[in-house]
Design an enzyme around this catalytic site. Sequence first.
Site, short mmCIF file in Angstrom:
data_model
loop_
_atom_site.label_atom_id
_atom_site.label_comp_id
_atom_site.label_asym_id
_atom_site.label_seq_id
_atom_site.Cartn_x
_atom_site.Cartn_y
_atom_site.Cartn_z
N LYS A 100 -8.37 5.39 -11.14
CA LYS A 100 -8.93 5.42 -9.79
C LYS A 100 -8.21 4.38 -8.95
O LYS A 100 -7.91 3.28 -9.43
CB LYS A 100 -10.43 5.09 -9.81
CG LYS A 100 -11.28 6.18 -10.37
CD LYS A 100 -12.76 5.82 -10.27
CE LYS A 100 -13.61 6.90 -10.91
NZ LYS A 100 -15.05 6.56 -10.80
N GLU A 101 -7.98 4.74 -7.68
CA GLU A 101 -7.38 3.80 -6.75
C GLU A 101 -8.24 3.70 -5.50
O GLU A 101 -8.94 4.64 -5.15
CB GLU A 101 -5.95 4.21 -6.39
CG GLU A 101 -5.83 5.49 -5.60
CD GLU A 101 -4.39 5.85 -5.26
OE1 GLU A 101 -3.45 5.35 -5.91
OE2 GLU A 101 -4.20 6.65 -4.33
N LYS A 126 0.03 1.15 4.52
CA LYS A 126 -1.14 1.53 3.73
C LYS A 126 -0.92 0.99 2.32
O LYS A 126 0.17 1.09 1.77
CB LYS A 126 -1.30 3.04 3.66
CG LYS A 126 -2.50 3.49 2.80
CD LYS A 126 -2.47 4.97 2.46
CE LYS A 126 -3.02 5.78 3.58
NZ LYS A 126 -3.07 7.23 3.24
#
Length: 155
Positions: A66-67, A79
């Site tokens: 997961k990020e 970003k």
Amino acid sequence: MFGQVSHETEVKVGAGKVWELYGSIKLALLAKEALSHTILQLDIEEGDGALGTIIKLTLAGGFCYKEKFTKVDHESRVKETEAVEGGFLDMGLTLYRVRFEVIGKDNEESCMIKSTVEYEVVDGASFDVSLISVKLFADLAEAAKKQLTTPTGTN
């Protein structure tokens, strides 16, 4: 130990147009579509592409993590995402960060997409740093370039 790898892709489109893709959730959707051979599953678990958005990725070979979007700077066109669960964190990294920068050129008719992976290995861990690669993000930049430079209706 801290390290980083990066890649730059030139795009013959203005930085503002490229940032419309990179600065939004559209980039994740493009990644899921254009890199389906590598990204087997991509789920947006929370958010809409803004700061705090959490995405779960499953890559070929069962690699899953997961990020979280930790920086979305529309003014600087930067970003950053950081792994928050699984993947390299389970293998001995304390940091796995991806930074995308859209760098405008003077002529405003082209720009650079710079993709950087930063990582930090836990002291004493026997992590194989050759596993860290920017290839996925270089491939994503090429997919973005193709989408942004192909006339509508011919792709």
